[in-house]
Design a protein around this motif. Structure first.
Motif, short mmCIF file in Angstrom:
data_model
loop_
_atom_site.label_atom_id
_atom_site.label_comp_id
_atom_site.label_asym_id
_atom_site.label_seq_id
_atom_site.Cartn_x
_atom_site.Cartn_y
_atom_site.Cartn_z
N MET A 80 8.33 -4.28 -7.01
CA MET A 80 8.49 -2.90 -6.57
C MET A 80 7.57 -2.59 -5.40
O MET A 80 7.97 -1.94 -4.42
CB MET A 80 8.21 -1.95 -7.73
N LEU A 81 6.33 -3.05 -5.48
CA LEU A 81 5.39 -2.84 -4.39
C LEU A 81 5.85 -3.57 -3.13
O LEU A 81 5.77 -3.03 -2.03
CB LEU A 81 4.00 -3.31 -4.80
N GLN A 82 6.34 -4.80 -3.31
CA GLN A 82 6.83 -5.57 -2.17
C GLN A 82 7.98 -4.86 -1.48
O GLN A 82 8.07 -4.82 -0.24
CB GLN A 82 7.26 -6.97 -2.62
N ALA A 83 8.89 -4.29 -2.27
CA ALA A 83 10.03 -3.57 -1.69
C ALA A 83 9.58 -2.34 -0.92
O ALA A 83 10.19 -1.95 0.09
CB ALA A 83 11.01 -3.17 -2.79
N SER A 107 4.62 -6.29 4.62
CA SER A 107 3.41 -6.91 4.08
C SER A 107 3.81 -7.89 2.99
O SER A 107 4.67 -7.59 2.16
CB SER A 107 2.48 -5.85 3.50
N ARG A 108 3.22 -9.06 2.98
CA ARG A 108 3.48 -10.03 1.91
C ARG A 108 2.53 -9.76 0.75
O ARG A 108 1.31 -9.74 0.92
CB ARG A 108 3.26 -11.46 2.41
N TRP A 115 4.98 5.59 -10.20
CA TRP A 115 3.92 6.53 -9.80
C TRP A 115 2.88 5.82 -8.96
O TRP A 115 2.44 6.35 -7.93
CB TRP A 115 3.28 7.14 -11.05
N VAL A 116 2.46 4.64 -9.38
CA VAL A 116 1.43 3.89 -8.63
C VAL A 116 1.93 3.58 -7.23
O VAL A 116 1.22 3.79 -6.24
CB VAL A 116 1.05 2.60 -9.38
N VAL A 117 3.15 3.07 -7.13
CA VAL A 117 3.70 2.72 -5.82
C VAL A 117 3.81 3.96 -4.94
O VAL A 117 3.50 3.92 -3.75
CB VAL A 117 5.08 2.04 -5.99
#
Length: 258
Positions: free
Chosen positions: A28-31, A36-37, A241-243
Motif C-alpha cells: 500500500m505504501l509502495q502504491a 520511491s522504492r 490511516w498511516v499511509v
C-alpha cells in the motif's frame, strides 16, 4: 510524487518481528509512493536473518542495515519508516549518518531520556511476556499474546501465517532477550537529528504508553499525528490511516520546504 523521487524508503520492523509482518502495508505504501522504492529490512535475529546473533547495541543494528543495503546495491539518500524498536534504529541512523537520511517516520516508538521505563513497556505485560517468551514451548500461544498486546483490531486471520513464519524462521530466546536489552539500553540524542520527522502513535497502545511518542515529538519538535483507537502495531490496525498521514505530511513538506 510527494517530493521523494529517487529516494528509497526503508521499513524497519518491531521487536522480534520480520518483514512479512508488515502484511498489506508495504504494498500500500509502495502504491502511494510510486517514485520511491520501498525496501523492508529484517534486523539480525529475525526473519531471513534469524540465524544471526542479535546485536546488543542499536548502533550495530544500524551497521547491519547499511551493510545490507550496500550488498543489495541500494544507494541513498534514504527515507526511513520505523516501528517500535525500528524507531530507535532509525533515530540512531539519522543521527550518526545524517547525509544518508532525508526523512523519518517513527511509529509508536519510545526512547530514553524522554520517557520513564514504566511507560516504555507497560509493567502489566512483564509477566506474560517473560513467561511465554522464555518458554517458547507453545509458539501458537505466544503469537496469540503478541496479537492481543499489539493490535486493537486483533484480526485472528493473521495468526496462521504468524505461526508458520515463527516455525520457519524462529526467533531464539537469546536473540529475543538481546533485542530487549538493546532497546532498554538505547539512549536517544536530546537534539533532534537533521532529517525531517513525523511521529505517529496509536492512542490505545497496550504495549507502550502512547505518551512516549508525544514526549518524543515535543522534545524534538516534530510533526505528530495520533490515531484514535489503534494499538502498538498501527500499520496492522489501520494501514490506510498511516499511509494517508505520510502522504499528507509529504505534501506539506512540498508546500512548506523550510
Amino acid at each position: 510524487d510527494h517530493c521523494v523521487t529517487g529516494v528509497q524508503t526503508c521499513a524497519l520492523p518491531i521487536l522480534m518481528r520480520e518483514t512479512r509482518h508488515w502484511g498489506a502495508f508495504v504494498p500500500m505504501l509502495q502504491a502511494t509512493l510510486p517514485d520511491s522504492r520501498v525496501i523492508a529490512i529484517d534486523l539480525p535475529g529475525n526473519g531471513s536473518q534469524h540465524q544471526q546473533v542479535s546485536p546488543l547495541a542499536v548502533g550495530e543494528m544500524v551497521a547491519f542495515c547499511r551493510h545490507y543495503l550496500a550488498q543489495q546495491q541500494h544507494t541513498g539518500p534514504f527515507s526511513l519508516l520505523a516501528l517500535s524498536l525500528g524507531g530507535m534504529v532509525a533515530s540512531e541512523w539519522a543521527q550518526s549518518f545524517s547525509d544518508e537520511i532525508t526523512r523519518c517516520v517513527l511509529i509508536n516508538t519510545s526512547m530514553r531520556p524522554f520517557s520513564p521505563f514504566y511507560r516504555r513497556l507497560r509493567p502489566g505485560n512483564y509477566p506474560s511476556l517473560l513467561y511465554h517468551g522464555l518458554r517458547r514451548s507453545q509458539p501458537q500461544l505466544f503469537e496469540q499474546l503478541i496479537l492481543r498486546l499489539t493490535s486493537n483490531r486483533a484480526d485472528p486471520s493473521v495468526l496462521p501465517d504468524w505461526q508458520a513464519w515463527q516455525q520457519q524462521y524462529p526467533v531464539s530466546r537469546s536473540n529475543a532477550l538481546r533485542q530487549l536489552l538493546a532497546a532498554a539500553r538505547f539512549r536517544a540524542p536530546r537534539q533532534r537529528p537533521a532529517a525531517k520527522m513525523l511521529v505517529l502513535a496509536g492512542s490505545k497502545d497496550q504495549l507502550v504508553d502512547y505518551r512516549c511518542s508525544l514526549a518524543l515529538a515535543q522534545h524534538w519538535q516534530t510533526a505528530l499525528a495520533v490515531h484514535p483507537w489503534a494499538g502498538h502495531d498501527l500499520p496492522l490496525d489501520d494501514s490506510g490511516w498511516v499511509v494517508q498521514q505520510i502522504a499528507n505530511w509529504l505534501e506539506q513538506s512540498v508546500s512548506q520546504p523550510g
